[in-house]
Design a protein around this motif. Structure first.
Motif, mmCIF file in Angstrom:
data_model
loop_
_atom_site.group_PDB
_atom_site.id
_atom_site.type_symbol
_atom_site.label_atom_id
_atom_site.label_comp_id
_atom_site.label_asym_id
_atom_site.label_seq_id
_atom_site.Cartn_x
_atom_site.Cartn_y
_atom_site.Cartn_z
ATOM 1 N N VAL A 1 0.827 -1.211 0.000
ATOM 2 C CA VAL A 1 0.000 0.000 0.000
ATOM 3 C C VAL A 1 0.862 1.262 0.000
ATOM 4 O O VAL A 1 0.546 2.255 -0.667
ATOM 5 C CB VAL A 1 -0.954 -0.026 1.213
ATOM 6 C CG1 VAL A 1 -1.603 1.326 1.430
ATOM 7 C CG2 VAL A 1 -2.022 -1.099 1.004
ATOM 8 N N GLY A 2 1.953 1.254 0.777
ATOM 9 C CA GLY A 2 2.873 2.371 0.738
ATOM 10 C C GLY A 2 2.365 3.652 1.385
ATOM 11 O O GLY A 2 2.619 4.744 0.885
ATOM 12 N N LYS A 3 1.653 3.520 2.506
ATOM 13 C CA LYS A 3 1.183 4.683 3.269
ATOM 14 C C LYS A 3 1.936 4.738 4.597
ATOM 15 O O LYS A 3 2.416 3.712 5.096
ATOM 16 C CB LYS A 3 -0.328 4.578 3.542
ATOM 17 C CG LYS A 3 -1.220 4.547 2.296
ATOM 18 C CD LYS A 3 -1.329 5.925 1.649
ATOM 19 C CE LYS A 3 -2.210 5.927 0.412
ATOM 20 N NZ LYS A 3 -3.638 6.027 0.705
ATOM 21 N N PRO A 4 2.044 5.935 5.225
ATOM 22 C CA PRO A 4 2.683 6.015 6.545
ATOM 23 C C PRO A 4 1.900 5.218 7.575
ATOM 24 O O PRO A 4 0.671 5.331 7.657
ATOM 25 C CB PRO A 4 2.683 7.513 6.865
ATOM 26 C CG PRO A 4 1.723 8.134 5.919
ATOM 27 C CD PRO A 4 1.652 7.260 4.717
ATOM 28 N N VAL A 5 2.613 4.412 8.366
ATOM 29 C CA VAL A 5 1.983 3.469 9.288
ATOM 30 C C VAL A 5 2.550 3.638 10.696
ATOM 31 O O VAL A 5 3.756 3.808 10.875
ATOM 32 C CB VAL A 5 2.215 2.009 8.830
ATOM 33 C CG1 VAL A 5 1.575 1.029 9.810
ATOM 34 C CG2 VAL A 5 1.678 1.784 7.436
ATOM 35 N N ILE A 6 1.662 3.558 11.678
ATOM 36 C CA ILE A 6 2.045 3.395 13.077
ATOM 37 C C ILE A 6 1.679 1.972 13.469
ATOM 38 O O ILE A 6 0.505 1.607 13.475
ATOM 39 C CB ILE A 6 1.330 4.392 13.995
ATOM 40 C CG1 ILE A 6 1.713 5.830 13.636
ATOM 41 C CG2 ILE A 6 1.661 4.106 15.464
ATOM 42 C CD1 ILE A 6 0.931 6.891 14.409
ATOM 43 N N PHE A 7 2.675 1.154 13.758
ATOM 44 C CA PHE A 7 2.433 -0.225 14.196
ATOM 45 C C PHE A 7 2.301 -0.269 15.713
ATOM 46 O O PHE A 7 3.141 0.270 16.441
ATOM 47 C CB PHE A 7 3.572 -1.146 13.781
ATOM 48 C CG PHE A 7 3.562 -1.536 12.325
ATOM 49 C CD1 PHE A 7 2.502 -2.234 11.782
ATOM 50 C CD2 PHE A 7 4.639 -1.218 11.502
ATOM 51 C CE1 PHE A 7 2.494 -2.603 10.441
ATOM 52 C CE2 PHE A 7 4.642 -1.585 10.165
ATOM 53 C CZ PHE A 7 3.565 -2.276 9.636
ATOM 54 N N ILE A 8 1.242 -0.923 16.182
ATOM 55 C CA ILE A 8 1.057 -1.224 17.602
ATOM 56 C C ILE A 8 0.960 -2.745 17.707
ATOM 57 O O ILE A 8 -0.126 -3.317 17.621
ATOM 58 C CB ILE A 8 -0.205 -0.554 18.175
ATOM 59 C CG1 ILE A 8 -0.167 0.963 17.929
ATOM 60 C CG2 ILE A 8 -0.330 -0.845 19.674
ATOM 61 C CD1 ILE A 8 -1.447 1.676 18.312
ATOM 62 N N PRO A 9 2.084 -3.441 17.819
ATOM 63 C CA PRO A 9 2.058 -4.908 17.767
ATOM 64 C C PRO A 9 1.384 -5.514 18.976
ATOM 65 O O PRO A 9 1.448 -4.982 20.089
ATOM 66 C CB PRO A 9 3.544 -5.288 17.721
ATOM 67 C CG PRO A 9 4.264 -4.107 18.266
ATOM 68 C CD PRO A 9 3.443 -2.898 17.945
ATOM 69 N N ALA B 1 10.368 -0.627 11.133
ATOM 70 C CA ALA B 1 10.705 0.647 11.775
ATOM 71 C C ALA B 1 12.199 0.935 11.716
ATOM 72 O O ALA B 1 12.612 2.095 11.579
ATOM 73 C CB ALA B 1 10.218 0.629 13.217
ATOM 74 N N ASP B 2 13.019 -0.105 11.806
ATOM 75 C CA ASP B 2 14.475 0.084 11.762
ATOM 76 C C ASP B 2 14.956 0.621 10.422
ATOM 77 O O ASP B 2 16.079 1.135 10.328
ATOM 78 C CB ASP B 2 15.185 -1.246 12.069
ATOM 79 C CG ASP B 2 15.125 -1.617 13.549
ATOM 80 O OD1 ASP B 2 14.718 -0.753 14.350
ATOM 81 O OD2 ASP B 2 15.472 -2.765 13.884
ATOM 82 N N LYS B 3 14.125 0.496 9.394
ATOM 83 C CA LYS B 3 14.470 1.016 8.066
ATOM 84 C C LYS B 3 13.805 2.374 7.812
ATOM 85 O O LYS B 3 13.720 2.807 6.666
ATOM 86 C CB LYS B 3 14.056 0.005 6.988
ATOM 87 C CG LYS B 3 14.802 -1.325 7.069
ATOM 88 C CD LYS B 3 14.320 -2.292 5.988
ATOM 89 C CE LYS B 3 15.175 -3.557 5.957
ATOM 90 N NZ LYS B 3 15.043 -4.373 7.172
ATOM 91 N N ASP B 4 13.359 3.027 8.880
ATOM 92 C CA ASP B 4 12.652 4.314 8.780
ATOM 93 C C ASP B 4 11.474 4.192 7.816
ATOM 94 O O ASP B 4 11.215 5.072 6.995
ATOM 95 C CB ASP B 4 13.600 5.436 8.329
ATOM 96 C CG ASP B 4 12.979 6.828 8.531
ATOM 97 O OD1 ASP B 4 12.095 6.956 9.397
ATOM 98 O OD2 ASP B 4 13.362 7.771 7.803
ATOM 99 N N ALA B 5 10.756 3.069 7.922
ATOM 100 C CA ALA B 5 9.636 2.803 7.022
ATOM 101 C C ALA B 5 8.310 2.728 7.769
ATOM 102 O O ALA B 5 7.268 2.516 7.145
ATOM 103 C CB ALA B 5 9.886 1.496 6.257
ATOM 104 N N THR C 1 8.279 10.192 3.336
ATOM 105 C CA THR C 1 9.440 9.321 3.587
ATOM 106 C C THR C 1 9.007 7.943 4.068
ATOM 107 O O THR C 1 9.475 6.909 3.565
ATOM 108 C CB THR C 1 10.374 9.956 4.637
ATOM 109 O OG1 THR C 1 10.878 11.195 4.127
ATOM 110 C CG2 THR C 1 11.539 9.038 4.965
ATOM 111 N N LEU C 2 8.097 7.926 5.036
ATOM 112 C CA LEU C 2 7.615 6.640 5.553
ATOM 113 C C LEU C 2 6.925 5.837 4.464
ATOM 114 O O LEU C 2 7.145 4.619 4.336
ATOM 115 C CB LEU C 2 6.652 6.870 6.720
ATOM 116 C CG LEU C 2 7.243 7.394 8.029
ATOM 117 C CD1 LEU C 2 6.141 7.730 9.020
ATOM 118 C CD2 LEU C 2 8.211 6.393 8.641
#
Length: 364
Positions: free
Chosen positions: A279-287, A304-308, A337-338
């Motif tokens: 999809v390529g959208k900025p994401v906030i992951f809450i695992p 996240a470690d890849k600034d993605a 960027t994300l």
């Protein structure tokens, strides 16, 4: 030969169901005369979602073993025997040329029966830490398609093929559908849209967070598509009365939801991560912290470690959520960027590559 009979099993959650549907869709495009049959657990969501995708499904009386001692566990042997007997009847009647499993309760009896009858079989493992069903089946099937490296410690090395996770075709072409997506949900074009995904059943802590932050989102002029999950819909549906808030038990038109979104909050299950890369959208992951080997946190950290993507653990939500969310919403450069970085991680050919392995089994 093109009139193959293909049997598939996977379910319990969307993370098992949609990969199976994606594989079936790809095989159907290659073999239009092929006949498909799904097998699922009779009381789980696949019994609804698979027919909606246009495929027939048979249900088994099966469920998982509870981690603690319960009365339900006493029924498990009876359910297993029932499911093995019905699987044998289904396979004897349908006579498939290949069997495919994507995890979940029902795929165990179905694939166990198929392999015992010498039917070429393949399983697809979405996670970095396999479920018990696929671990048990791995010695009996012919091929194991995986989404992560390093699974030799769980599966026979000579059977493993690194493919990635299947992605629904409708998600591959949403790049220029932002306006169409907002229209599909009758959203205001000038407002930023937050899409919240808690998984098909829902995520308790994510839902609590969103409820706590509704006034904050209103103050930020954010409109919300909130997929709370079917287990929580009755609890949260009254928020549909608020302006700029839409609460859904489940989203059937995920392509339009993704297209409409400017920012996404999501769990970090393997299938979700794979979809969000495409999809390529900025994401906030809450695992979710309540999974084997904490693999959702590992999935999210790898991104996240890849600034993605942004990773916030449940324990840090109270202290960190608003700061991270403000950073994303106030910086179009950060969002860009994300989005660009996560899209570079997508394995867009996963469904095709898995279908290639199935086709080899059909033609061997």
């Amino acid at each position: 030969m093109s009139n193959y009979k293909i049997i598939l099993s996977g379910g319990g959650t969307g993370g098992h169901i949609y990969p199976a549907i994606a594989i079936a869709d790809e095989l159907k495009s290659r073999f239009p005369d092929a006949e498909f049959l799904f097998v699922g657990a009779s009381d789980r969501m696949e019994m609804e979602k698979v027919p909606q995708a246009g495929y027939e499904i048979e249900g088994l009386w099966i469920s998982g073993i509870q981690r603690k001692l319960t009365l339900k566990n006493l029924m498990f042997p009876f359910k297993l025997i029932s499911s093995l007997l019905k699987s044998r009847k289904i396979i004897n009647t349908f006579q498939p040329h290949v069997a495919i499993g994507t995890g979940g309760f029902a795929s165990g009896p179905l694939l166990k029966t198929a392999t015992s009858k010498g039917i070429p079989s393949l399983i697809q493992e979405q996670n970095s830490y396999p479920g018990i069903t696929n671990k048990l089946l791995s010695t009996q099937v012919d091929k194991i398609c995986v989404a992560y490296e390093g699974l030799e410690k769980f599966f026979p090395k000579d059977k493993i093929v690194l493919t990635g996770n299947p992605i629904r075709k409708d998600l591959l072409n949403i790049e220029n559908k932002h306006i169409e997506g907002k229209d599909a949900f009758t959203l205001i074009h000038s407002k930023h849209t937050l899409l919240v995904l808690g998984g098909s059943l829902g995520a308790r802590r994510v839902n609590q967070l969103i409820e706590e932050k509704l006034e904050y989102f209103q103050s930020q002029n954010i409109q919300l598509i909130w997929q709370c999950g079917k287990l929580y819909y009755q609890q949260y549906k009254h928020y549909n009365d608020l302006e700029n808030v839409q609460v859904h038990a489940f989203l059937n038109n995920m392509d339009m939801a993704y297209a409409a979104a400017d920012v996404i909050i999501s769990r970090a299950g393997a299938s979700s991560v794979s979809e969000l890369c495409v999809v390529g959208k900025p994401v906030i992951f809450i695992p979710s912290p309540n999974v084997a080997e904490d693999h959702q946190t590992k999935n999210a950290k790898a991104i996240a470690d890849k600034d993605a993507a942004i990773l916030i653990t449940e324990s840090d939500l109270d202290d960190e959520f608003e700061n991270h969310f403000n950073t994303i919403m106030t910086s179009s450069e950060k969002r860009q960027t994300l989005g660009q970085n996560i899209k570079q991680l997508a394995l867009v050919n996963a469904t095709k590559d898995i279908a290639d392995e199935v086709e080899k089994l059909l033609k061997q």
